[in-house]
Design a protein around this motif. Structure first.
Motif, PDB file in Angstrom:
ATOM      1  N   GLU A 171       1.776 -35.901  29.802  1.00  0.00           N
ATOM      2  CA  GLU A 171       0.581 -36.665  30.161  1.00  0.00           C
ATOM      3  C   GLU A 171       0.011 -36.272  31.520  1.00  0.00           C
ATOM      4  OE1 GLU A 171       1.171 -40.868  30.381  1.00  0.00           O
ATOM      5  OE2 GLU A 171       2.892 -40.688  31.698  1.00  0.00           O
ATOM      6  N   ASP A 172       0.803 -35.627  32.363  1.00  0.00           N
ATOM      7  CA  ASP A 172       0.311 -35.182  33.665  1.00  0.00           C
ATOM      8  C   ASP A 172      -0.338 -33.797  33.622  1.00  0.00           C
ATOM      9  OD1 ASP A 172       1.177 -37.538  34.787  1.00  0.00           O
ATOM     10  OD2 ASP A 172       2.990 -36.677  35.677  1.00  0.00           O
ATOM     11  N   ASP A 173      -0.287 -33.114  32.481  1.00  0.00           N
ATOM     12  CA  ASP A 173      -0.880 -31.783  32.366  1.00  0.00           C
ATOM     13  C   ASP A 173      -2.397 -31.877  32.500  1.00  0.00           C
ATOM     14  OD1 ASP A 173       1.671 -30.899  31.946  1.00  0.00           O
ATOM     15  OD2 ASP A 173       1.424 -30.512  29.805  1.00  0.00           O
ATOM     16  N   LYS A 174      -2.971 -30.885  33.154  1.00  0.00           N
ATOM     17  CA  LYS A 174      -4.413 -30.884  33.437  1.00  0.00           C
ATOM     18  C   LYS A 174      -5.073 -29.599  32.937  1.00  0.00           C
ATOM     19  CE  LYS A 174      -4.306 -34.502  36.358  1.00  0.00           C
ATOM     20  NZ  LYS A 174      -4.186 -35.748  35.663  1.00  0.00           N
ATOM     21  N   SER A 175      -6.378 -29.700  32.716  1.00  0.00           N
ATOM     22  CA  SER A 175      -7.228 -28.548  32.425  1.00  0.00           C
ATOM     23  C   SER A 175      -8.521 -28.746  33.201  1.00  0.00           C
ATOM     24  CB  SER A 175      -7.510 -28.446  30.923  1.00  0.00           C
ATOM     25  OG  SER A 175      -8.395 -27.378  30.655  1.00  0.00           O
ATOM     26  N   ASP A 176      -8.786 -27.885  34.126  1.00  0.00           N
ATOM     27  CA  ASP A 176      -9.970 -28.002  34.988  1.00  0.00           C
ATOM     28  C   ASP A 176     -10.076 -29.385  35.623  1.00  0.00           C
ATOM     29  OD1 ASP A 176     -10.775 -25.374  34.516  1.00  0.00           O
ATOM     30  OD2 ASP A 176     -11.872 -25.940  32.704  1.00  0.00           O
ATOM     31  N   GLY A 177      -8.940 -29.932  36.076  1.00  0.00           N
ATOM     32  CA  GLY A 177      -8.934 -31.196  36.790  1.00  0.00           C
ATOM     33  C   GLY A 177      -8.912 -32.452  35.943  1.00  0.00           C
ATOM     34  N   GLN A 178      -9.062 -32.325  34.630  1.00  0.00           N
ATOM     35  CA  GLN A 178      -9.018 -33.513  33.771  1.00  0.00           C
ATOM     36  C   GLN A 178      -7.753 -33.496  32.925  1.00  0.00           C
ATOM     37  OE1 GLN A 178     -11.839 -33.909  30.501  1.00  0.00           O
ATOM     38  NE2 GLN A 178     -12.279 -31.725  30.562  1.00  0.00           N
ATOM     39  N   PRO A 179      -7.308 -34.674  32.450  1.00  0.00           N
ATOM     40  CA  PRO A 179      -6.112 -34.696  31.615  1.00  0.00           C
ATOM     41  C   PRO A 179      -6.254 -33.731  30.431  1.00  0.00           C
ATOM     42  CG  PRO A 179      -6.747 -36.924  32.205  1.00  0.00           C
ATOM     43  CD  PRO A 179      -7.853 -36.007  32.670  1.00  0.00           C
ATOM     44  N   LEU A 180      -5.219 -32.945  30.193  1.00  0.00           N
ATOM     45  CA  LEU A 180      -5.263 -31.920  29.153  1.00  0.00           C
ATOM     46  C   LEU A 180      -5.524 -32.507  27.777  1.00  0.00           C
ATOM     47  CD1 LEU A 180      -5.025 -28.986  28.303  1.00  0.00           C
ATOM     48  CD2 LEU A 180      -2.535 -29.259  28.299  1.00  0.00           C
ATOM     49  N   ALA A 181      -4.910 -33.640  27.463  1.00  0.00           N
ATOM     50  CA  ALA A 181      -5.142 -34.264  26.149  1.00  0.00           C
ATOM     51  C   ALA A 181      -6.620 -34.597  25.968  1.00  0.00           C
ATOM     52  CB  ALA A 181      -4.278 -35.512  25.981  1.00  0.00           C
ATOM     53  N   LEU A 190      13.859 -47.089  35.243  1.00  0.00           N
ATOM     54  CA  LEU A 190      14.065 -46.361  36.488  1.00  0.00           C
ATOM     55  C   LEU A 190      13.086 -45.215  36.703  1.00  0.00           C
ATOM     56  CD1 LEU A 190      17.972 -46.228  36.585  1.00  0.00           C
ATOM     57  CD2 LEU A 190      16.435 -47.719  37.886  1.00  0.00           C
ATOM     58  N   ARG A 191      12.486 -44.736  35.625  1.00  0.00           N
ATOM     59  CA  ARG A 191      11.546 -43.614  35.745  1.00  0.00           C
ATOM     60  C   ARG A 191      10.263 -43.943  35.003  1.00  0.00           C
ATOM     61  NH1 ARG A 191      14.286 -38.260  33.943  1.00  0.00           N
ATOM     62  NH2 ARG A 191      12.188 -37.593  34.437  1.00  0.00           N
ATOM     63  N   LEU A 192       9.731 -45.119  35.239  1.00  0.00           N
ATOM     64  CA  LEU A 192       8.589 -45.640  34.496  1.00  0.00           C
ATOM     65  C   LEU A 192       7.404 -44.661  34.522  1.00  0.00           C
ATOM     66  CD1 LEU A 192       7.598 -48.063  32.888  1.00  0.00           C
ATOM     67  CD2 LEU A 192       6.812 -49.065  35.034  1.00  0.00           C
ATOM     68  N   SER A 193       6.935 -44.328  33.351  1.00  0.00           N
ATOM     69  CA  SER A 193       5.732 -43.511  33.174  1.00  0.00           C
ATOM     70  C   SER A 193       5.766 -42.192  33.930  1.00  0.00           C
ATOM     71  CB  SER A 193       4.491 -44.295  33.596  1.00  0.00           C
ATOM     72  OG  SER A 193       4.166 -45.239  32.650  1.00  0.00           O
ATOM     73  N   GLU A 194       6.876 -41.517  33.929  1.00  0.00           N
ATOM     74  CA  GLU A 194       6.960 -40.254  34.646  1.00  0.00           C
ATOM     75  C   GLU A 194       6.669 -39.087  33.704  1.00  0.00           C
ATOM     76  OE1 GLU A 194      10.304 -38.063  37.273  1.00  0.00           O
ATOM     77  OE2 GLU A 194       9.951 -40.166  37.694  1.00  0.00           O
ATOM     78  N   ASP A 195       5.430 -38.655  33.676  1.00  0.00           N
ATOM     79  CA  ASP A 195       4.987 -37.519  32.859  1.00  0.00           C
ATOM     80  C   ASP A 195       5.506 -37.610  31.420  1.00  0.00           C
ATOM     81  OD1 ASP A 195       3.614 -35.181  32.309  1.00  0.00           O
ATOM     82  OD2 ASP A 195       5.246 -33.891  32.964  1.00  0.00           O
TER      83      ASP A 195
END
Length: 110
Positions: free
Chosen positions: A16-26, A62-67
């Motif tokens: 979910e943290d992946d980007k394409s030209d500054g916007q979320p990749l999805a 412990l790792r809530l919403s981490e990528d």
């Protein structure tokens, strides 16, 4: 659009943290699929997963919403998916893309 013949599904596994030209990749993939006139796209957010780097991504406390893992799924005719697959090659820096035949039972809209 008639999809009740030969169709294929592509699945794009990303974070979910992946980007394409500054916007979320999805988001970028769904917008590109729409721009190309494909039948539709759906984005699923996973609870847990790992990929090629073997790092586990989880929504545990412990790792809530981490990528968290994300899957983008698109179904259409093979020849309509080919240009998107070519475009994805330049958009994805990490992840996996799969392609498989599917039987479309119904495809309707009002």
């Amino acid at each position: 659009m008639k999809l009740l013949e030969k169709a294929e599904r592509i699945r794009i596994y990303i974070g979910e943290d992946d980007k394409s030209d500054g916007q979320p990749l999805a988001d970028a993939i769904v917008r590109e699929a729409r721009r190309m006139g494909l039948a539709g796209a759906t984005v699923y957010r996973g609870l847990m997963g790992f990929g090629a780097n073997s790092l586990i991504h989880t929504s545990k406390i412990l790792r809530l919403s981490e990528d968290l893992p994300v899957v983008v799924e698109i179904v259409d005719h093979p020849e309509k998916l080919d240009p998107l697959l070519a475009r994805l090659d330049g958009m994805l820096k990490e992840g996996m893309v799969t392609r498989e035949p599917v039987d479309v039972i119904a495809y309707r809209h009002s």
